[in-house]
Design a protein around this motif. Sequence first.
Motif, PDB file in Angstrom:
ATOM      1  N   SER A  16       0.817  -1.208   0.000  1.00  0.00           N
ATOM      2  CA  SER A  16       0.000   0.000   0.000  1.00  0.00           C
ATOM      3  C   SER A  16       0.856   1.265   0.000  1.00  0.00           C
ATOM      4  CB  SER A  16      -0.926   0.010   1.209  1.00  0.00           C
ATOM      5  OG  SER A  16      -0.174  -0.046   2.401  1.00  0.00           O
ATOM      6  N   ALA A  17       2.141   1.132   0.364  1.00  0.00           N
ATOM      7  CA  ALA A  17       3.038   2.289   0.406  1.00  0.00           C
ATOM      8  C   ALA A  17       4.483   1.806   0.381  1.00  0.00           C
ATOM      9  CB  ALA A  17       2.789   3.119   1.658  1.00  0.00           C
ATOM     10  N   ARG A  27       7.993   8.536  -7.445  1.00  0.00           N
ATOM     11  CA  ARG A  27       6.827   9.347  -7.848  1.00  0.00           C
ATOM     12  C   ARG A  27       6.774   9.529  -9.357  1.00  0.00           C
ATOM     13  NH1 ARG A  27       8.361  12.337  -3.216  1.00  0.00           N
ATOM     14  NH2 ARG A  27       6.920  11.915  -1.542  1.00  0.00           N
ATOM     15  N   LEU A  33       1.619   4.913  -6.483  1.00  0.00           N
ATOM     16  CA  LEU A  33       2.267   4.384  -5.285  1.00  0.00           C
ATOM     17  C   LEU A  33       2.410   5.469  -4.227  1.00  0.00           C
ATOM     18  CD1 LEU A  33       3.694   1.942  -4.010  1.00  0.00           C
ATOM     19  CD2 LEU A  33       5.798   2.718  -5.107  1.00  0.00           C
ATOM     20  N   LYS A  34       1.941   5.183  -3.012  1.00  0.00           N
ATOM     21  CA  LYS A  34       2.080   6.133  -1.910  1.00  0.00           C
ATOM     22  C   LYS A  34       3.518   6.059  -1.395  1.00  0.00           C
ATOM     23  CE  LYS A  34       0.479   7.238   2.684  1.00  0.00           C
ATOM     24  NZ  LYS A  34      -0.362   6.834   3.801  1.00  0.00           N
ATOM     25  N   ILE A  35       4.171   7.210  -1.296  1.00  0.00           N
ATOM     26  CA  ILE A  35       5.559   7.297  -0.850  1.00  0.00           C
ATOM     27  C   ILE A  35       5.597   7.827   0.579  1.00  0.00           C
ATOM     28  CG2 ILE A  35       7.804   8.358  -1.280  1.00  0.00           C
ATOM     29  CD1 ILE A  35       6.863   6.406  -3.465  1.00  0.00           C
ATOM     30  N   ILE A  36       6.366   7.150   1.428  1.00  0.00           N
ATOM     31  CA  ILE A  36       6.563   7.581   2.809  1.00  0.00           C
ATOM     32  C   ILE A  36       8.026   7.977   2.958  1.00  0.00           C
ATOM     33  CG2 ILE A  36       6.515   6.898   5.232  1.00  0.00           C
ATOM     34  CD1 ILE A  36       4.417   4.785   4.394  1.00  0.00           C
TER      35      ILE A  36
END
Length: 42
Positions: A16-17, A27, A33-36
């Motif tokens: 999920s990330a 990005r 895609l969620k980036i942390i």
Amino acid sequence: MDPDFLVGAHAALHCSALPTRDGGFYRDYYKGLKIIDPAPQS
């Protein structure tokens, strides 16, 4: 083959990330895609 593409493809399909310090690369190539960013926020 660049390992970053393998990591990004795996994360895009199965996660999920993705925690990474190189968020710009992921990005650009993996729009959904969620980036942390693990860097401390000031």
